[in-house]
Motif scaffolding. Structure first.
Motif, PDB file in Angstrom:
ATOM      1  N   ASP A  95      21.539  43.639  37.291  1.00 30.63           N
ATOM      2  CA  ASP A  95      21.964  44.174  38.587  1.00 30.63           C
ATOM      3  C   ASP A  95      23.251  43.499  39.060  1.00 30.63           C
ATOM      4  O   ASP A  95      24.132  44.138  39.641  1.00 30.63           O
ATOM      5  N   ILE A  96      23.363  42.209  38.800  1.00 29.39           N
ATOM      6  CA  ILE A  96      24.579  41.485  39.196  1.00 29.39           C
ATOM      7  C   ILE A  96      25.779  42.003  38.419  1.00 29.39           C
ATOM      8  O   ILE A  96      26.872  42.189  38.970  1.00 29.39           O
ATOM      9  N   ALA A 140      31.194  47.622  39.685  1.00 27.42           N
ATOM     10  CA  ALA A 140      31.493  48.525  40.798  1.00 27.42           C
ATOM     11  C   ALA A 140      32.511  47.901  41.747  1.00 27.42           C
ATOM     12  O   ALA A 140      33.415  48.575  42.240  1.00 27.42           O
ATOM     13  N   ALA A 141      32.391  46.603  41.984  1.00 25.73           N
ATOM     14  CA  ALA A 141      33.345  45.937  42.870  1.00 25.73           C
ATOM     15  C   ALA A 141      34.731  45.900  42.255  1.00 25.73           C
ATOM     16  O   ALA A 141      35.741  46.083  42.955  1.00 25.73           O
ATOM     17  N   ASP A 190      26.209  45.098  37.143  1.00 23.26           N
ATOM     18  CA  ASP A 190      26.579  46.422  37.674  1.00 23.26           C
ATOM     19  C   ASP A 190      27.344  46.295  38.986  1.00 23.26           C
ATOM     20  O   ASP A 190      28.333  46.995  39.212  1.00 23.26           O
ATOM     21  N   GLU A 191      26.882  45.375  39.860  1.00 22.63           N
ATOM     22  CA  GLU A 191      27.573  45.192  41.130  1.00 22.63           C
ATOM     23  C   GLU A 191      28.991  44.657  40.918  1.00 22.63           C
ATOM     24  O   GLU A 191      29.923  45.055  41.605  1.00 22.63           O
ATOM     25  N   ASN A 192      29.161  43.773  39.929  1.00 21.87           N
ATOM     26  CA  ASN A 192      30.492  43.227  39.656  1.00 21.87           C
ATOM     27  C   ASN A 192      31.433  44.318  39.142  1.00 21.87           C
ATOM     28  O   ASN A 192      32.605  44.377  39.535  1.00 21.87           O
TER      29      ASN A 192
END
Length: 432
Positions: free
Chosen positions: A380-381, A387-388, A383-385
């Protein structure tokens, strides 16, 4: 005389080795025993007598010209006091003495642990004579050893016959002790008797090797206290250091006898305030001489000063406690489970008024938000990175387009539709 001394030896039971500080500060300042006033009173009297003798000589004997010449001596002595590092010398001296004084108190031997171990390893009525002998020999050891370092204990037991009269030593033990040839000292003989008695119990199978080792370890610790006190009594603070501090302190105030005199010549009296009482010098004597007296009194804590250790009381206390552990408390054990344990111990009205400060951790009030407390997975971390990062690239391209368009409008005032479409297409391709 010995019979009368034996009857009176238990009369003094109140310890006097420390001064009580339970009263208010105002009443504490007027105490005499062990106080600052008692320590420096004689020195103050001698200083005032010499000070006013010099003052009378200056006032009545000297003429005006001689008073002006004497004023030069006053100024010279006042400047000379600044070259004596009295605060440094006294501070270091007293710190060393106080540390040594407290260490000597910590090396006073107490038989409690040894008698606890003896009662645990040698229980029962059949072993009571052994326990009583060890308890008595521990007190005998203290009386003999402390008589060599403490004036108070030596006055209590000036000869070995006083030990016999005090029932600390039997006639047989007296003969064995007196017939022992030991020029270096015989203070350790009762310890040897205790060790031999423990070894005898081991040979008779009353204790095992583990118990014998534990008992001997406590005996060794009990013995170490007497040995260390003999070392402290043998190795003193270096004499040259005590002489330096004493000479510096008394020399300082000897110079002050002239340096703190009022200036009585006409020129000085017309420009300066003349005070005939040395106010600030008196405060300095209270501070500096008080520190010097503290060091002198604590240098030998086994004397007869007010704050010296009362080893006679310690000996009485140790004798009573050792005998109690050897007899009454050796096999005493209350019934188990006779009362239930309560969770909260009750208070009295007086103790309940005192608000206790409950200790808390410095992170007791630390809190996290609900979002920060959510559980996450490593993927999850990632994917968030990603997307950011994509969002950041779009923001940077958008900002670049807006900057180019604004610059073109300023220069040509023409729309940049083709460049904008090209950049937008490039951005859409990266998103796909």
């Amino acid at each position: 005389k010995l019979r009368l001394w034996e009857q009176c030896r238990w009369v003094k039971t109140k310890p006097e080795m420390t001064i009580s500080y339970d009263e208010e500060f105002s009443s504490l300042m007027i105490r005499w025993r062990g106080s600052l006033w008692k320590a420096v009173l004689k020195d103050l009297i001698w200083f005032y007598a010499a000070y006013y003798a010099i003052l009378g000589f200056q006032w009545y004997i000297l003429d005006e010209k001689q008073k002006e010449y004497f004023t030069g001596w006053i100024n010279w002595c006042e400047i000379g006091t600044q070259y004596i590092p009295l605060s440094f010398l006294l501070g270091f001296f007293v710190s060393v003495i106080v540390a040594r004084w407290w260490e000597q108190f910590n090396w006073i031997s107490w038989p409690d642990k040894m008698m606890m171990m003896v009662s645990a390893c040698l229980p029962g009525k059949e072993n009571q004579p052994v326990r009583e002998a060890i308890a008595r020999w521990s007190s005998l050891q203290s009386a003999i050893a402390w008589s060599g370092i403490s004036v108070r204990t030596l006055k209590r037991f000036p000869t070995e016959r006083h030990l016999v009269a005090a029932k600390l030593m039997t006639e047989e033990e007296y003969d064995l002790y007196m017939n022992t040839d030991a020029p270096q000292g015989k203070w350790f003989i009762p310890i040897i008797w205790i060790i031999n008695l423990i070894r005898k119990q081991y040979q008779e199978k009353k204790i095992d090797s583990v118990q014998m080792q534990m008992l001997l370890q406590q005996v060794y610790s009990f013995r170490d206290g007497f040995a260390m006190l003999f070392v402290y009594d043998w190795v003193k603070i270096p004499l040259v250091y005590t002489q330096v501090v004493a000479i510096a302190t008394y020399g300082y105030f000897f110079i002050c006898l002239i340096g703190r005199q009022p200036k009585l010549d006409q020129k000085s009296m017309s420009t300066e305030i003349t005070i005939l009482f040395p106010i600030f010098t008196t405060f300095q004597m209270l501070f500096y001489l008080g520190w010097l007296k503290v060091g002198q009194f604590l240098m030998n804590p086994f004397g007869e000063d007010d704050d010296d250790f009362e080893l006679n009381y310690v000996l009485d206390r140790n004798t009573a406690i050792a005998h109690m552990m050897a007899t009454d408390l050796a096999d005493q054990c209350p019934t188990v489970g006779s009362i239930d344990l309560i969770k909260t111990i009750p208070h009295t009205r007086a103790s309940f008024k005192i608000q206790d400060v409950i200790p808390k951790s410095h992170l007791a009030s630390f809190r996290l938000s609900d979002n920060e407390m959510q559980l996450i997975k490593p993927e999850d971390i990632e994917d968030e990175n990603r997307a950011a990062e994509a969002k950041g690239q779009r923001q940077r391209l958008g900002g670049l387009v807006r900057a180019i368009e604004a610059r073109r409008k300023k220069t040509t005032e023409e729309p940049l539709s083709e460049e904008v479409e090209a950049l937008n297409g490039k951005e859409d391709g990266k998103d796909n």
